[in-house]
Design a protein around this motif. Structure first.
Motif, mmCIF file in Angstrom:
data_model
loop_
_atom_site.group_PDB
_atom_site.id
_atom_site.type_symbol
_atom_site.label_atom_id
_atom_site.label_comp_id
_atom_site.label_asym_id
_atom_site.label_seq_id
_atom_site.Cartn_x
_atom_site.Cartn_y
_atom_site.Cartn_z
ATOM 1 N N VAL A 250 17.453 -3.069 6.979
ATOM 2 C CA VAL A 250 16.766 -1.977 6.296
ATOM 3 C C VAL A 250 16.554 -2.328 4.825
ATOM 4 O O VAL A 250 15.528 -1.995 4.221
ATOM 5 N N GLY A 251 17.538 -3.013 4.238
ATOM 6 C CA GLY A 251 17.380 -3.456 2.859
ATOM 7 C C GLY A 251 16.191 -4.380 2.703
ATOM 8 O O GLY A 251 15.446 -4.307 1.717
ATOM 9 N N ASN A 252 15.967 -5.267 3.679
ATOM 10 C CA ASN A 252 14.803 -6.152 3.639
ATOM 11 C C ASN A 252 13.502 -5.371 3.779
ATOM 12 O O ASN A 252 12.487 -5.714 3.170
ATOM 13 N N LEU A 253 13.532 -4.313 4.597
ATOM 14 C CA LEU A 253 12.343 -3.467 4.723
ATOM 15 C C LEU A 253 12.017 -2.796 3.400
ATOM 16 O O LEU A 253 10.854 -2.736 2.981
ATOM 17 N N LEU A 254 13.046 -2.274 2.724
ATOM 18 C CA LEU A 254 12.815 -1.616 1.434
ATOM 19 C C LEU A 254 12.317 -2.626 0.403
ATOM 20 O O LEU A 254 11.446 -2.312 -0.418
ATOM 21 N N GLY A 255 12.882 -3.841 0.447
ATOM 22 C CA GLY A 255 12.410 -4.872 -0.466
ATOM 23 C C GLY A 255 10.995 -5.309 -0.154
ATOM 24 O O GLY A 255 10.168 -5.494 -1.066
ATOM 25 N N GLY A 256 10.689 -5.468 1.125
ATOM 26 C CA GLY A 256 9.335 -5.849 1.515
ATOM 27 C C GLY A 256 8.311 -4.776 1.236
ATOM 28 O O GLY A 256 7.118 -5.073 1.050
ATOM 29 N N ALA A 257 8.756 -3.512 1.192
ATOM 30 C CA ALA A 257 7.835 -2.412 0.913
ATOM 31 C C ALA A 257 7.207 -2.531 -0.467
ATOM 32 O O ALA A 257 6.101 -2.024 -0.699
ATOM 33 N N VAL A 258 7.892 -3.191 -1.397
ATOM 34 C CA VAL A 258 7.342 -3.365 -2.744
ATOM 35 C C VAL A 258 6.007 -4.107 -2.676
ATOM 36 O O VAL A 258 5.000 -3.675 -3.254
ATOM 37 N N ILE A 259 5.992 -5.230 -1.960
ATOM 38 C CA ILE A 259 4.771 -6.036 -1.852
ATOM 39 C C ILE A 259 3.753 -5.359 -0.940
ATOM 40 O O ILE A 259 2.547 -5.325 -1.252
ATOM 41 N N ILE A 260 4.216 -4.827 0.183
ATOM 42 C CA ILE A 260 3.297 -4.200 1.143
ATOM 43 C C ILE A 260 2.599 -2.999 0.520
ATOM 44 O O ILE A 260 1.386 -2.811 0.686
ATOM 45 N N GLU A 261 3.342 -2.170 -0.205
ATOM 46 C CA GLU A 261 2.729 -1.006 -0.846
ATOM 47 C C GLU A 261 1.700 -1.426 -1.888
ATOM 48 O O GLU A 261 0.663 -0.777 -2.046
ATOM 49 N N GLN A 262 1.971 -2.518 -2.592
ATOM 50 C CA GLN A 262 1.012 -3.007 -3.581
ATOM 51 C C GLN A 262 -0.247 -3.538 -2.908
ATOM 52 O O GLN A 262 -1.370 -3.262 -3.351
ATOM 53 N N LEU A 263 -0.086 -4.298 -1.818
ATOM 54 C CA LEU A 263 -1.238 -4.877 -1.129
ATOM 55 C C LEU A 263 -2.128 -3.807 -0.506
ATOM 56 O O LEU A 263 -3.362 -3.929 -0.535
ATOM 57 N N PHE A 264 -1.517 -2.770 0.047
ATOM 58 C CA PHE A 264 -2.289 -1.748 0.752
ATOM 59 C C PHE A 264 -2.550 -0.508 -0.106
ATOM 60 O O PHE A 264 -3.113 0.469 0.396
ATOM 61 N N GLY A 265 -2.140 -0.529 -1.358
ATOM 62 C CA GLY A 265 -2.422 0.587 -2.261
ATOM 63 C C GLY A 265 -1.703 1.870 -1.890
ATOM 64 O O GLY A 265 -2.265 2.966 -2.059
ATOM 65 N N LEU A 266 -0.472 1.760 -1.400
ATOM 66 C CA LEU A 266 0.288 2.946 -1.013
ATOM 67 C C LEU A 266 1.104 3.452 -2.208
ATOM 68 O O LEU A 266 1.794 2.670 -2.863
ATOM 69 N N PRO A 267 1.061 4.740 -2.492
ATOM 70 C CA PRO A 267 1.761 5.291 -3.661
ATOM 71 C C PRO A 267 3.242 5.556 -3.382
ATOM 72 O O PRO A 267 3.723 6.683 -3.497
ATOM 73 N N GLY A 268 3.986 4.510 -3.032
ATOM 74 C CA GLY A 268 5.402 4.659 -2.718
ATOM 75 C C GLY A 268 6.294 4.197 -3.857
ATOM 76 O O GLY A 268 5.832 3.802 -4.938
ATOM 77 N N ILE A 269 7.603 4.203 -3.598
ATOM 78 C CA ILE A 269 8.574 3.822 -4.626
ATOM 79 C C ILE A 269 8.464 2.336 -4.956
ATOM 80 O O ILE A 269 8.643 1.932 -6.113
ATOM 81 N N GLY A 270 8.194 1.498 -3.973
ATOM 82 C CA GLY A 270 8.075 0.070 -4.219
ATOM 83 C C GLY A 270 6.974 -0.248 -5.214
ATOM 84 O O GLY A 270 7.173 -1.009 -6.177
ATOM 85 N N ARG A 271 5.810 0.337 -5.033
ATOM 86 C CA ARG A 271 4.703 0.122 -5.965
ATOM 87 C C ARG A 271 5.030 0.727 -7.328
ATOM 88 O O ARG A 271 4.692 0.149 -8.374
#
Length: 317
Positions: A250-271
């Motif tokens: 799950v930690g890897n998912l949260l870490g990966g969300a940073v890049i994924i949210e940036q690539l797909f323009g998602l307004p999440g905590i990672g971005r």
């Protein structure tokens, strides 16, 4: 499982989360430049006196230990500070963006399990055959390929070439559930692939080990059907290691969300955190990292509890 053990785990989880924030608090201030430097870069020439005054207003003229003491004192009161760029409360922005990251993580976890468990079971039951080799190929690619690279390939194929999914953007679930899932499918799928590969490998190896146990051979000798042997006797014990792996990943998912949210323009905590890093917005980075770290350690705590519930042989004192 005792209440004392649970209290100790919660305290250790909080200490771990705080330790991460202390490290980030220190490291981000060692990076050249700060929010004043970014503002000057956008607004033109500013005198040295004006720069010093801006740093004083932001509290950046204080020693780092003083800055940490002020931030930590506010944290104990439930205040994560205000953004140096927008002056908005960091906690308010985190609460607004967390549902996006949570939905992305949950969908990615769901996709990973839907892919990994059947694939791992088939690979174990068809050991040494074509299905097993295909499964091994998927595991190899999923573990070796970077998430951002896979995400870009998915965007190029399913968004730009085939037009099946939008390349970016977000629609809140409560506004339009169908549009929300349409926008979230591709980023969640991209985020799930590495986890699916890791879980597939664990399911396969764990099921092979369980199927070689004496009680499984006994069940087969009694005439129990192979389906019942696999799904009623072997799967329960085979999935115990999977719970641990999923919790850690799950930690890897949260870490990966940073890049994924940036690539797909998602307004999440990672971005949100990535924007804070780029702009040297210290309260934003500290608040986002604390939120992610706390979520990670709480998930690990939940995994420990579930592990004891699933496997009665495990006892925590």
């Amino acid at each position: 499982m005792t209440s004392g053990w649970l209290v100790r785990r919660v305290l250790l989880a909080l200490v771990a989360a705080l330790g991460v924030v202390v490290i980030v608090f220190t490291l981000i201030r060692l990076v050249p430049g700060d929010v004043v430097t970014n503002l000057i870069g956008l607004e033109g020439n500013v005198s040295a006196e004006q720069q010093a005054e801006m740093r004083r207003l932001f509290g950046l003229d204080q020693p780092i230990i003083v800055q940490f003491g002020q931030w930590f004192g506010a944290l104990l009161g439930g205040d994560l500070g205000h953004s140096l760029r927008t002056d908005r409360p960091v906690l308010q922005d985190l609460l607004m963006r967390f549902p996006v990251t949570l939905e992305l993580t949950v969908l990615a976890l769901l996709f990973a399990l839907l892919i990994a468990v059947p694939l791992g079971v088939v690979a174990a039951l068809r050991r040494g055959k074509t299905a097993d080799f295909l499964s091994s190929g998927f595991v190899l690619v999923g573990l070796a390929a970077p998430e951002f690279w896979l995400a870009i390939l998915l965007i190029l194929l399913f968004s730009l070439k085939l037009g099946w999914f939008p390349p970016n953007g977000f629609v809140p679930f409560w506004d339009n559930p169908a549009a929300n899932l349409w926008h979230m499918f591709l980023p969640a799928f991209a985020l799930s692939l590495s986890l699916a590969a890791a879980v597939t490998r664990i399911v396969r190896s764990s099921l092979l080990e369980v199927l070689s146990q004496d009680y499984v051979r006994t069940a087969r000798a009694k005439g129990v059907t192979e389906r019942s042997v696999v799904y009623r006797h072997a799967m329960r014990n085979a999935l115990i290691p999977v719970i641990t792996v999923v919790g850690l990943q799950v930690g890897n998912l949260l870490g990966g969300a940073v890049i994924i949210e940036q690539l797909f323009g998602l307004p999440g905590i990672g971005r949100f955190a990535l924007e804070g890093i780029n702009l040297r917005d210290y309260p934003v980075v500290q608040g986002a990292v604390l939120w992610i770290a706390t979520t990670f350690v709480l998930v690990n705590l939940l995994v420990d509890v579930l592990y004891a519930l699933v496997d009665r042989r495990v006892a925590y004192a």
